[in-house]
Design an enzyme around this catalytic site. Structure first.
Site, mmCIF file in Angstrom:
data_model
loop_
_atom_site.group_PDB
_atom_site.id
_atom_site.type_symbol
_atom_site.label_atom_id
_atom_site.label_comp_id
_atom_site.label_asym_id
_atom_site.label_seq_id
_atom_site.Cartn_x
_atom_site.Cartn_y
_atom_site.Cartn_z
ATOM 1 C CB ALA A 258 -0.942 -0.012 1.197
ATOM 2 C CG HIS A 259 -1.034 4.959 0.946
ATOM 3 N ND1 HIS A 259 -2.172 4.206 1.075
ATOM 4 C CD2 HIS A 259 -0.972 5.729 2.054
ATOM 5 C CE1 HIS A 259 -2.773 4.520 2.207
ATOM 6 N NE2 HIS A 259 -2.072 5.441 2.827
ATOM 7 C CG ASN A 260 2.795 7.005 2.271
ATOM 8 O OD1 ASN A 260 3.076 7.449 1.163
ATOM 9 N ND2 ASN A 260 1.898 7.570 3.053
#
Length: 363
Positions: A258-260
């Protein structure tokens, strides 16, 4: 393609016995091997299969009696699976992607294509994208604007590389992988039920009607050298900073980062691993299939998590985990054994209750 037993042994750093000039054109399991195949009988349990097949040569375990097994030649390897990696590399012809640029490819004039690239049918390469030397791009791949791929990249059919993604040398992506899609970043005008539950771990109270509003993904994805990504894996771009995957990581089919998310070097993730947003994973971490990791956690280096483990809290370096919620592997195994003993324990307790509840017999 044909190799002699000697050529194969030299490539593997292995020793041979018998006729090392014998040619082979492929490898096979012992029972299915033809006379032109090199049988893979790397442990005693596979010896029986040699009698069922027709192989004249085999890769054997140390100490095997190749003459008694009816062979004309043998290769002896101390570490079979490692030898298998070298052997398969020799014999793998790789995908057929014609040299040059296919006429149906659509390449923006501002894109830079390195020397020796092979670009297949219906590929789309966006503005200012840069591909390193020796890139091999199969059909129906799309590479968005400002993306950068290092030397010797191999993108299989249908791979999607998003805007501003930066990837190092010798990258391999299997069909359908998506690198650099938007992350799941949404927010409500007022406190959402998710935020409330996180605070009190209680029941969901009736909430005011409200809809989700997108937080746009301004970051992208950075991937190091020698990374391999499986079919239909998906790595989200970061919200502000980039999602990062370190050198040497090997990531299986259907894995979602997922993001980051930040992943260290030389990690190995099996199929259907999911890592939620803003979690950091150290170096040499191994996750079995369907491992799930919650968001905003820190996983140390050299952590090993068995299949279907669910990690809900930070993990120190060097820990082996199993279960849901994740526990030390030895604790989870013991807990499982104890759980299986419960029916017998309940029966014993019932018998004790029955015994003590009877009035004492008088003479």
């Amino acid at each position: 393609m044909s190799y002699t037993i000697r050529e194969i042994a030299d490539a593997l750093g292995a020793r041979t016995e018998g006729d090392d000039t014998l040619p082979v054109t492929g490898v096979a399991e012992p029972a299915e091997a033809d006379t032109s195949d090199l049988a893979l009988a790397m442990a005693p349990k596979y010896a029986e299969g040699l009698a069922k097949g027709q192989a004249r040569a085999a890769v054997l375990w140390d100490g095997a009696d190749w003459r008694a097994l009816g062979l004309a030649a043998a290769i002896f390897v101390p570490r079979p699976r490692y030898a298998l990696s070298g052997l398969t590399r020799m014999l793998d012809k790789g995908p057929e992607i014609a040299a040059g640029i296919h006429p149906s490819a659509v390449i923006d004039p501002s894109a830079q294509i390195g020397a020796g690239a092979a670009i297949g049918p219906f590929v789309v390469i966006g503005s200012r994208a840069r591909l390193g030397a020796g890139a091999r791009i199969a059909s129906h791949v799309s590479i968005a604007e400002d993306a950068v791929l290092g030397a010797d990249a191999l993108l299989m059919q249908g791979v999607r590389i998003g805007a501003r993604v930066k990837i190092g040398d010798r990258f391999i992506a299997q069909p359908g992988a998506v690198i650099g899609a938007d992350g799941l970043s949404f927010v409500t005008p007022e406190k959402s039920t998710v935020e409330t539950v996180r605070e009190n771990l209680g029941q969901v109270a009736q909430a005011a009607r409200q809809s989700w509003t997108r937080i746009h993904s301004l970051g992208s994805v950075e991937i190091g050298d020698d990374v391999e990504v499986g079919a239909n894996a998906a790595f989200d771009r970061g919200t502000i900073r980039n999602t990062r995957i370190g050198n040497g990581c090997k990531i299986d089919n259907l894995v979602h980062l997922a993001h980051n998310v930040v992943v260290g070097e030389d990690c190995l993730f099996a199929a259907q691993v999911g890592i939620a947003g803003s979690t950091t994973v150290g170096d040499r971490v191994v996750f079995g299939g369907q491992v799930g990791v919650s968001d905003n956690l820190t996983i140390g280096s050299d952590v090993v998590a068995g299949g279907a483990t669910k990690i809900l809290s930070n993990v120190p370096s060097g820990r082996a985990l199993l279960g849901y919620p994740a526990m030390k592997m030895e604790s989870q195994v013991q807990a499982y054994k104890d759980l299986r003993r419960l029916p017998r324990l309940f029966a014993q307790v019932a018998e004790l209750q029955k015994a003590v509840s009877k009035p004492e017999q008088k003479d």
